[in-house]
Design an enzyme around this catalytic site. Sequence first.
Site, PDB file in Angstrom:
ATOM      1  N   ASP A 264      -8.290   1.898   7.415  1.00 26.72           N
ATOM      2  CA  ASP A 264      -9.407   1.990   6.050  1.00 26.72           C
ATOM      3  C   ASP A 264     -10.410   2.227   6.738  1.00 26.72           C
ATOM      4  OD1 ASP A 264     -10.086   1.495   3.847  1.00 26.72           O
ATOM      5  OD2 ASP A 264      -9.272  -0.432   3.489  1.00 26.72           O
TER       6      ASP A 264
ATOM      7  N   ASP B  96      -9.844   8.851  -2.189  1.00 23.71           N
ATOM      8  CA  ASP B  96      -9.337   7.651  -2.868  1.00 23.71           C
ATOM      9  C   ASP B  96      -9.338   8.038  -4.441  1.00 23.71           C
ATOM     10  OD1 ASP B  96      -8.662   5.764  -1.164  1.00 23.71           O
ATOM     11  OD2 ASP B  96     -10.805   5.392  -0.715  1.00 23.71           O
TER      12      ASP B  96
ATOM     13  N   ARG C 162     -12.140   9.041  -8.236  1.00 21.63           N
ATOM     14  CA  ARG C 162     -13.375   9.619  -7.787  1.00 21.63           C
ATOM     15  C   ARG C 162     -13.891  11.013  -8.747  1.00 21.63           C
ATOM     16  NH1 ARG C 162     -14.521   5.406  -5.375  1.00 21.63           N
ATOM     17  NH2 ARG C 162     -13.712   5.087  -3.294  1.00 21.63           N
TER      18      ARG C 162
ATOM     19  N   ARG D 110      -5.800  -2.629  -9.644  1.00 19.67           N
ATOM     20  CA  ARG D 110      -5.261  -1.641  -8.755  1.00 19.67           C
ATOM     21  C   ARG D 110      -3.899  -1.855  -8.370  1.00 19.67           C
ATOM     22  NH1 ARG D 110      -9.108  -1.430  -3.877  1.00 19.67           N
ATOM     23  NH2 ARG D 110      -8.185   0.515  -3.252  1.00 19.67           N
TER      24      ARG D 110
ATOM     25  N   LYS E 250      -0.824   1.545   0.755  1.00 26.68           N
ATOM     26  CA  LYS E 250      -1.902   0.642   1.153  1.00 26.68           C
ATOM     27  C   LYS E 250      -1.770  -0.751   0.590  1.00 26.68           C
ATOM     28  CE  LYS E 250      -5.602   2.790  -1.880  1.00 26.68           C
ATOM     29  NZ  LYS E 250      -6.851   3.538  -1.646  1.00 26.68           N
ATOM     30  N   HIS E 251      -2.509  -1.813   0.870  1.00 25.24           N
ATOM     31  CA  HIS E 251      -3.196  -2.155   2.302  1.00 25.24           C
ATOM     32  C   HIS E 251      -1.875  -2.956   3.128  1.00 25.24           C
ATOM     33  CE1 HIS E 251      -6.274  -1.308  -0.710  1.00 25.24           C
ATOM     34  NE2 HIS E 251      -6.789  -0.601   0.249  1.00 25.24           N
TER      35      HIS E 251
ATOM     36  N   HIS F  32     -14.423  -4.922   1.925  1.00 21.87           N
ATOM     37  CA  HIS F  32     -15.747  -4.104   2.017  1.00 21.87           C
ATOM     38  C   HIS F  32     -16.854  -4.843   2.500  1.00 21.87           C
ATOM     39  CE1 HIS F  32     -12.927  -2.031  -0.670  1.00 21.87           C
ATOM     40  NE2 HIS F  32     -13.027  -0.933   0.046  1.00 21.87           N
TER      41      HIS F  32
END
EC number: 3.2.1.52
Length: 377
Positions: free
Chosen positions: A260, A71, A79, A146, A176-177, A189
Amino acid sequence: MTSYPLSLPRGPVMIDVAGTALTDEERERLCDPLVGGVILFARNFTGSEQLAALTADIRALRSPQLLIAVDHEGGRVQRFRTDGFTRLPAMRSLGTLWERDHLAALDAARHTGYVLAAELLAHGVDLSFTPVLDLDYGVSRAIGNRAFHRDPQVVAQLAQALLAGMAEAGMGCVGKHFPGHGYVEADSHHEVPVDDRDFDTIWNEDIAPYRHRLGRQLAGVMPAHVIYPAADPNPAGFSAFWLKDVLRQRVGFKGVIFSDDLNMEGAALAGDILGRCKAAYEAGCDMLLVCNRPDRVAELLDRWAPVPDAEKLARVAAIAPVRPKAPWLADPFALELHEPYLTARGQVAAIAEDASGPTMTAGTIGNQAVEILKKDV
Protein backbone atom coordinates in the site's frame (compact mmCIF):
# COMPACT_ATOMS: atom_id res chain seq x y z
CA MET A 1 17.71 14.83 -26.75
CA THR A 2 16.35 11.59 -25.32
CA SER A 3 14.97 9.11 -27.84
CA TYR A 4 11.93 7.18 -26.59
CA PRO A 5 11.11 4.47 -25.79
CA LEU A 6 14.03 3.58 -23.57
CA SER A 7 14.76 -0.13 -23.25
CA LEU A 8 14.64 -0.73 -19.49
CA PRO A 9 13.25 -3.54 -17.33
CA ARG A 10 10.51 -2.43 -14.96
CA GLY A 11 11.78 -1.40 -11.56
CA PRO A 12 10.09 -2.12 -8.21
CA VAL A 13 8.69 1.37 -7.51
CA MET A 14 5.30 2.76 -8.57
CA ILE A 15 4.96 6.53 -8.39
CA ASP A 16 2.41 9.21 -9.30
CA VAL A 17 2.36 12.38 -11.40
CA ALA A 18 1.03 15.80 -10.48
CA GLY A 19 -1.46 16.75 -13.16
CA THR A 20 -3.23 15.96 -16.40
CA ALA A 21 -0.13 15.91 -18.62
CA LEU A 22 3.49 14.95 -18.03
CA THR A 23 6.13 17.57 -17.34
CA ASP A 24 9.69 17.15 -18.62
CA GLU A 25 10.81 16.52 -15.05
CA GLU A 26 8.24 13.73 -14.67
CA ARG A 27 9.31 12.11 -17.94
CA GLU A 28 12.86 12.04 -16.66
CA ARG A 29 11.75 10.57 -13.34
CA LEU A 30 9.58 7.92 -14.99
CA CYS A 31 12.64 6.76 -16.92
CA ASP A 32 14.60 6.05 -13.74
CA PRO A 33 15.51 2.33 -13.65
CA LEU A 34 13.87 1.96 -10.21
CA VAL A 35 10.46 2.98 -11.55
CA GLY A 36 8.17 0.27 -12.84
CA GLY A 37 4.73 1.82 -12.79
CA VAL A 38 2.50 4.84 -12.38
CA ILE A 39 -0.59 5.18 -10.17
CA LEU A 40 -3.20 7.71 -11.26
CA PHE A 41 -5.56 9.77 -9.09
CA ALA A 42 -8.65 11.92 -9.64
CA ARG A 43 -6.42 14.96 -10.15
CA ASN A 44 -4.99 13.28 -13.28
CA PHE A 45 -8.39 13.23 -15.01
CA THR A 46 -10.43 15.94 -16.72
CA GLY A 47 -11.93 13.90 -19.53
CA SER A 48 -11.75 10.85 -21.75
CA GLU A 49 -9.46 12.21 -24.47
CA GLN A 50 -7.11 13.80 -21.94
CA LEU A 51 -6.74 10.56 -19.96
CA ALA A 52 -6.10 8.50 -23.10
CA ALA A 53 -3.43 11.02 -24.15
CA LEU A 54 -1.79 10.93 -20.71
CA THR A 55 -1.57 7.13 -20.62
CA ALA A 56 -0.27 7.05 -24.20
CA ASP A 57 2.44 9.54 -23.23
CA ILE A 58 3.43 7.36 -20.27
CA ARG A 59 3.51 4.23 -22.44
CA ALA A 60 5.73 5.86 -25.04
CA LEU A 61 8.56 6.38 -22.56
CA ARG A 62 9.80 2.83 -22.09
CA SER A 63 9.91 -0.72 -23.37
CA PRO A 64 8.55 -2.78 -21.72
CA GLN A 65 5.92 -0.17 -20.97
CA LEU A 66 5.39 1.09 -17.44
CA LEU A 67 2.46 -0.49 -15.63
CA ILE A 68 -0.39 2.04 -15.21
CA ALA A 69 -2.72 1.49 -12.24
CA VAL A 70 -5.48 3.25 -10.32
CA ASP A 71 -7.69 2.77 -7.25
CA HIS A 72 -10.98 2.34 -9.08
CA GLU A 73 -13.25 0.21 -6.91
CA GLY A 74 -16.66 1.86 -7.21
CA GLY A 75 -18.58 3.93 -4.71
CA ARG A 76 -16.45 6.55 -2.99
CA VAL A 77 -13.18 5.14 -4.31
CA GLN A 78 -13.58 5.71 -8.04
CA ARG A 79 -11.06 8.12 -9.52
CA PHE A 80 -12.75 8.66 -12.90
CA ARG A 81 -16.50 9.25 -12.85
CA THR A 82 -17.53 11.18 -15.97
CA ASP A 83 -16.93 11.38 -19.72
CA GLY A 84 -16.45 7.76 -20.70
CA PHE A 85 -16.79 6.25 -17.23
CA THR A 86 -19.82 4.69 -15.56
CA ARG A 87 -20.49 5.46 -11.90
CA LEU A 88 -19.89 2.10 -10.23
CA PRO A 89 -21.67 0.98 -7.06
CA ALA A 90 -19.95 0.57 -3.71
CA MET A 91 -19.29 -3.13 -3.16
CA ARG A 92 -21.62 -3.24 -0.18
CA SER A 93 -24.42 -2.62 -2.68
CA LEU A 94 -23.68 -6.06 -4.12
CA GLY A 95 -23.66 -7.57 -0.64
CA THR A 96 -27.05 -6.00 0.07
CA LEU A 97 -28.40 -7.41 -3.19
CA TRP A 98 -27.04 -10.83 -2.18
CA GLU A 99 -29.33 -10.81 0.84
CA ARG A 100 -32.33 -10.61 -1.49
CA ASP A 101 -31.18 -12.62 -4.51
CA HIS A 102 -27.90 -14.57 -4.68
CA LEU A 103 -27.92 -15.07 -8.45
CA ALA A 104 -28.80 -11.45 -9.18
CA ALA A 105 -25.93 -10.30 -6.96
CA LEU A 106 -23.43 -12.56 -8.72
CA ASP A 107 -24.66 -11.36 -12.11
CA ALA A 108 -24.41 -7.72 -11.00
CA ALA A 109 -20.88 -8.29 -9.69
CA ARG A 110 -19.78 -9.81 -13.00
CA HIS A 111 -21.26 -6.92 -14.99
CA THR A 112 -19.61 -4.43 -12.65
CA GLY A 113 -16.21 -6.05 -13.09
CA TYR A 114 -16.60 -6.11 -16.86
CA VAL A 115 -17.54 -2.42 -17.10
CA LEU A 116 -14.86 -1.37 -14.62
CA ALA A 117 -12.09 -3.15 -16.50
CA ALA A 118 -13.29 -2.36 -20.03
CA GLU A 119 -13.49 1.38 -19.43
CA LEU A 120 -10.04 1.52 -17.86
CA LEU A 121 -8.41 -0.61 -20.56
CA ALA A 122 -9.98 1.48 -23.32
CA HIS A 123 -8.31 4.53 -21.76
CA GLY A 124 -4.90 2.88 -21.47
CA VAL A 125 -5.01 1.91 -17.77
CA ASP A 126 -3.71 -1.59 -17.08
CA LEU A 127 -4.84 -2.36 -13.58
CA SER A 128 -7.22 -1.39 -10.79
CA PHE A 129 -6.40 -2.10 -7.17
CA THR A 130 -9.66 -3.91 -6.54
CA PRO A 131 -11.50 -5.82 -5.06
CA VAL A 132 -11.54 -5.03 -1.36
CA LEU A 133 -11.65 -8.43 0.38
CA ASP A 134 -11.88 -7.00 3.91
CA LEU A 135 -14.86 -8.19 5.91
CA ASP A 136 -17.57 -5.69 6.77
CA TYR A 137 -17.52 -5.60 10.57
CA GLY A 138 -19.25 -2.22 10.43
CA VAL A 139 -16.53 -0.33 12.32
CA SER A 140 -13.66 0.55 9.96
CA ARG A 141 -13.34 4.19 8.93
CA ALA A 142 -10.99 3.22 6.10
CA ILE A 143 -13.16 0.46 4.65
CA GLY A 144 -16.82 1.32 5.24
CA ASN A 145 -19.03 0.31 2.34
CA ARG A 146 -16.02 -0.62 0.20
CA ALA A 147 -16.44 -4.15 1.65
CA PHE A 148 -18.87 -6.63 0.11
CA HIS A 149 -20.22 -8.33 3.24
CA ARG A 150 -19.47 -9.63 6.73
CA ASP A 151 -19.52 -13.31 5.69
CA PRO A 152 -16.16 -14.35 4.16
CA GLN A 153 -17.80 -16.90 1.88
CA VAL A 154 -20.14 -14.26 0.46
CA VAL A 155 -17.17 -11.92 0.00
CA ALA A 156 -15.30 -14.65 -1.87
CA GLN A 157 -18.20 -15.49 -4.17
CA LEU A 158 -19.02 -11.88 -5.05
CA ALA A 159 -15.34 -11.04 -5.54
CA GLN A 160 -14.90 -14.06 -7.79
CA ALA A 161 -17.83 -12.92 -9.92
CA LEU A 162 -16.30 -9.42 -10.14
CA LEU A 163 -12.97 -11.03 -11.09
CA ALA A 164 -14.70 -13.06 -13.83
CA GLY A 165 -16.10 -9.89 -15.36
CA MET A 166 -12.74 -8.15 -15.22
CA ALA A 167 -11.03 -11.17 -16.76
CA GLU A 168 -13.60 -11.24 -19.58
CA ALA A 169 -12.52 -7.69 -20.44
CA GLY A 170 -8.84 -8.63 -20.14
CA MET A 171 -7.75 -7.31 -16.74
CA GLY A 172 -6.40 -9.05 -13.66
CA CYS A 173 -7.41 -7.95 -10.19
CA VAL A 174 -5.65 -7.14 -6.92
CA GLY A 175 -7.22 -8.27 -3.64
CA LYS A 176 -6.74 -6.05 -0.60
CA HIS A 177 -5.93 -5.47 2.29
CA PHE A 178 -4.29 -8.74 3.39
CA PRO A 179 -4.80 -10.26 5.94
CA GLY A 180 -7.74 -7.91 6.72
CA HIS A 181 -8.40 -4.27 7.56
CA GLY A 182 -12.11 -4.48 8.34
CA TYR A 183 -11.95 -5.27 12.07
CA VAL A 184 -10.06 -2.15 13.20
CA GLU A 185 -11.71 1.25 13.46
CA ALA A 186 -8.55 3.32 12.85
CA ASP A 187 -7.75 4.49 9.31
CA SER A 188 -4.20 3.55 8.27
CA HIS A 189 -4.02 6.59 5.99
CA HIS A 190 -3.81 8.72 9.13
CA GLU A 191 -3.11 6.33 12.05
CA VAL A 192 -1.38 3.05 12.88
CA PRO A 193 -4.21 0.52 13.39
CA VAL A 194 -3.71 -2.40 15.78
CA ASP A 195 -5.78 -5.60 15.54
CA ASP A 196 -5.38 -7.59 18.76
CA ARG A 197 -7.11 -10.78 17.61
CA ASP A 198 -5.24 -14.08 17.59
CA PHE A 199 -3.91 -15.65 14.41
CA ASP A 200 -6.46 -18.48 14.24
CA THR A 201 -9.37 -16.04 14.28
CA ILE A 202 -7.88 -13.98 11.47
CA TRP A 203 -7.02 -17.15 9.50
CA ASN A 204 -10.53 -18.55 9.80
CA GLU A 205 -12.36 -15.28 9.15
CA ASP A 206 -10.46 -12.53 7.32
CA ILE A 207 -8.06 -14.74 5.34
CA ALA A 208 -10.84 -17.09 4.24
CA PRO A 209 -11.49 -15.23 0.94
CA TYR A 210 -7.80 -15.63 0.03
CA ARG A 211 -7.93 -19.36 0.88
CA HIS A 212 -11.03 -19.74 -1.33
CA ARG A 213 -10.38 -20.69 -4.99
CA LEU A 214 -10.60 -16.94 -5.60
CA GLY A 215 -7.13 -16.61 -4.08
CA ARG A 216 -5.58 -18.73 -6.84
CA GLN A 217 -7.09 -16.41 -9.45
CA LEU A 218 -5.91 -13.09 -8.03
CA ALA A 219 -3.20 -11.41 -10.10
CA GLY A 220 -2.06 -9.36 -7.13
CA VAL A 221 -2.52 -8.79 -3.41
CA MET A 222 -2.01 -5.62 -1.38
CA PRO A 223 -1.24 -6.01 2.35
CA ALA A 224 -2.64 -3.79 5.08
CA HIS A 225 -0.71 -1.20 7.07
CA VAL A 226 -2.14 -2.83 10.21
CA ILE A 227 -0.28 -4.40 13.12
CA TYR A 228 -1.46 -7.80 14.40
CA PRO A 229 0.67 -8.07 17.57
CA ALA A 230 -0.53 -11.57 18.50
CA ALA A 231 1.17 -12.81 15.33
CA ASP A 232 3.95 -10.31 14.49
CA PRO A 233 5.02 -6.88 15.79
CA ASN A 234 5.36 -5.37 12.30
CA PRO A 235 2.57 -4.06 10.08
CA ALA A 236 1.56 -6.74 7.58
CA GLY A 237 3.13 -4.87 4.65
CA PHE A 238 6.53 -5.02 6.38
CA SER A 239 6.19 -8.53 7.76
CA ALA A 240 7.93 -11.57 6.25
CA PHE A 241 5.67 -13.67 8.48
CA TRP A 242 2.49 -12.39 6.83
CA LEU A 243 3.82 -12.08 3.27
CA LYS A 244 6.23 -15.01 2.92
CA ASP A 245 5.04 -17.51 5.51
CA VAL A 246 1.27 -16.98 5.46
CA LEU A 247 0.47 -15.51 2.02
CA ARG A 248 3.10 -17.26 -0.11
CA GLN A 249 3.56 -20.55 1.76
CA ARG A 250 0.30 -21.33 3.58
CA VAL A 251 -2.15 -19.68 1.18
CA GLY A 252 -0.02 -20.52 -1.89
CA PHE A 253 -0.33 -17.11 -3.58
CA LYS A 254 1.98 -16.77 -6.60
CA GLY A 255 1.09 -13.34 -8.01
CA VAL A 256 2.39 -9.82 -7.40
CA ILE A 257 2.45 -8.34 -3.89
CA PHE A 258 1.94 -4.57 -4.08
CA SER A 259 2.66 -2.49 -1.00
CA ASP A 260 0.00 0.00 0.00
CA ASP A 261 1.16 3.61 -0.24
CA LEU A 262 4.36 3.88 1.79
CA ASN A 263 3.61 7.52 2.62
CA MET A 264 0.56 6.56 4.67
CA GLU A 265 0.74 7.04 8.42
CA GLY A 266 0.36 3.30 8.92
CA ALA A 267 3.79 2.87 7.28
CA ALA A 268 5.59 5.43 9.43
CA LEU A 269 6.89 2.86 11.95
CA ALA A 270 9.32 1.58 9.32
CA GLY A 271 11.28 4.87 9.28
CA ASP A 272 12.01 7.28 6.44
CA ILE A 273 11.04 6.51 2.85
CA LEU A 274 14.23 4.56 2.21
CA GLY A 275 13.70 2.47 5.33
CA ARG A 276 10.08 1.84 4.42
CA CYS A 277 10.93 0.67 0.90
CA LYS A 278 13.78 -1.55 2.05
CA ALA A 279 11.62 -3.12 4.77
CA ALA A 280 8.65 -3.75 2.48
CA TYR A 281 10.83 -5.14 -0.32
CA GLU A 282 12.74 -7.46 1.99
CA ALA A 283 9.51 -8.61 3.65
CA GLY A 284 8.20 -9.81 0.31
CA CYS A 285 6.58 -6.93 -1.63
CA ASP A 286 7.29 -6.95 -5.37
CA MET A 287 6.11 -3.43 -6.24
CA LEU A 288 6.27 -0.47 -3.84
CA LEU A 289 3.81 2.43 -4.03
CA VAL A 290 5.17 5.87 -3.14
CA CYS A 291 2.43 8.45 -3.69
CA ASN A 292 1.78 12.17 -3.27
CA ARG A 293 5.28 13.15 -2.14
CA PRO A 294 7.59 13.86 -5.09
CA ASP A 295 10.28 15.00 -2.69
CA ARG A 296 10.38 11.56 -1.10
CA VAL A 297 10.33 9.88 -4.50
CA ALA A 298 13.39 11.92 -5.50
CA GLU A 299 15.13 10.95 -2.25
CA LEU A 300 14.34 7.28 -2.78
CA LEU A 301 15.56 7.20 -6.38
CA ASP A 302 18.80 8.89 -5.34
CA ARG A 303 19.53 6.63 -2.37
CA TRP A 304 18.15 3.14 -3.04
CA ALA A 305 20.04 0.52 -5.06
CA PRO A 306 18.26 -2.83 -4.60
CA VAL A 307 19.67 -5.99 -6.11
CA PRO A 308 17.47 -6.96 -9.11
CA ASP A 309 15.27 -9.95 -8.32
CA ALA A 310 14.37 -12.09 -11.35
CA GLU A 311 11.34 -13.68 -9.65
CA LYS A 312 9.86 -10.32 -8.68
CA LEU A 313 10.45 -8.95 -12.18
CA ALA A 314 8.73 -11.98 -13.73
CA ARG A 315 5.69 -11.64 -11.47
CA VAL A 316 5.27 -7.96 -12.36
CA ALA A 317 5.66 -8.71 -16.08
CA ALA A 318 2.93 -11.36 -15.88
CA ILE A 319 0.33 -8.95 -14.51
CA ALA A 320 0.48 -6.57 -17.50
CA PRO A 321 -2.48 -6.98 -19.90
CA VAL A 322 -1.92 -8.77 -23.19
CA ARG A 323 -1.12 -6.40 -26.06
CA PRO A 324 -2.29 -5.58 -28.62
CA LYS A 325 -5.73 -5.16 -27.09
CA ALA A 326 -8.94 -6.48 -28.63
CA PRO A 327 -10.26 -4.07 -31.30
CA TRP A 328 -13.25 -3.08 -29.16
CA LEU A 329 -10.82 -1.89 -26.46
CA ALA A 330 -8.65 0.11 -28.85
CA ASP A 331 -10.09 3.40 -27.58
CA PRO A 332 -13.19 4.77 -25.79
CA PHE A 333 -15.01 5.29 -29.10
CA ALA A 334 -14.63 1.65 -30.11
CA LEU A 335 -15.88 0.58 -26.68
CA GLU A 336 -19.10 2.58 -27.16
CA LEU A 337 -19.90 0.43 -30.18
CA HIS A 338 -19.40 -2.89 -28.39
CA GLU A 339 -22.79 -4.42 -27.62
CA PRO A 340 -21.76 -6.62 -24.65
CA TYR A 341 -20.30 -3.55 -22.95
CA LEU A 342 -23.45 -1.51 -23.54
CA THR A 343 -25.56 -4.32 -22.09
CA ALA A 344 -23.34 -4.63 -19.02
CA ARG A 345 -23.32 -0.86 -18.51
CA GLY A 346 -27.11 -0.84 -18.47
CA GLN A 347 -27.13 -3.60 -15.85
CA VAL A 348 -24.65 -1.71 -13.66
CA ALA A 349 -26.72 1.48 -13.86
CA ALA A 350 -29.68 -0.42 -12.39
CA ILE A 351 -27.84 -1.51 -9.21
CA ALA A 352 -29.24 0.23 -6.13
CA GLU A 353 -26.51 2.25 -4.41
CA ASP A 354 -25.62 1.70 -0.75
CA ALA A 355 -24.26 4.86 0.88
CA SER A 356 -24.52 3.72 4.50
CA GLY A 357 -21.74 2.91 6.94
CA PRO A 358 -18.98 4.69 8.85
CA THR A 359 -17.40 7.84 7.45
CA MET A 360 -14.77 6.66 5.00
CA THR A 361 -11.81 8.91 4.35
CA ALA A 362 -9.97 7.02 1.61
CA GLY A 363 -12.09 8.36 -1.23
CA THR A 364 -10.62 11.86 -0.95
CA ILE A 365 -6.94 10.94 -0.93
CA GLY A 366 -6.40 11.91 -4.56
CA ASN A 367 -7.85 15.35 -3.94
CA GLN A 368 -5.93 15.90 -0.73
CA ALA A 369 -2.71 15.10 -2.55
CA VAL A 370 -3.01 18.10 -4.85
CA GLU A 371 -2.13 20.46 -2.01
CA ILE A 372 0.84 18.31 -0.97
CA LEU A 373 2.15 18.21 -4.51
CA LYS A 374 1.79 21.96 -4.97
CA LYS A 375 3.79 22.61 -1.83
CA ASP A 376 6.56 20.18 -2.70
CA VAL A 377 7.07 20.86 -6.40
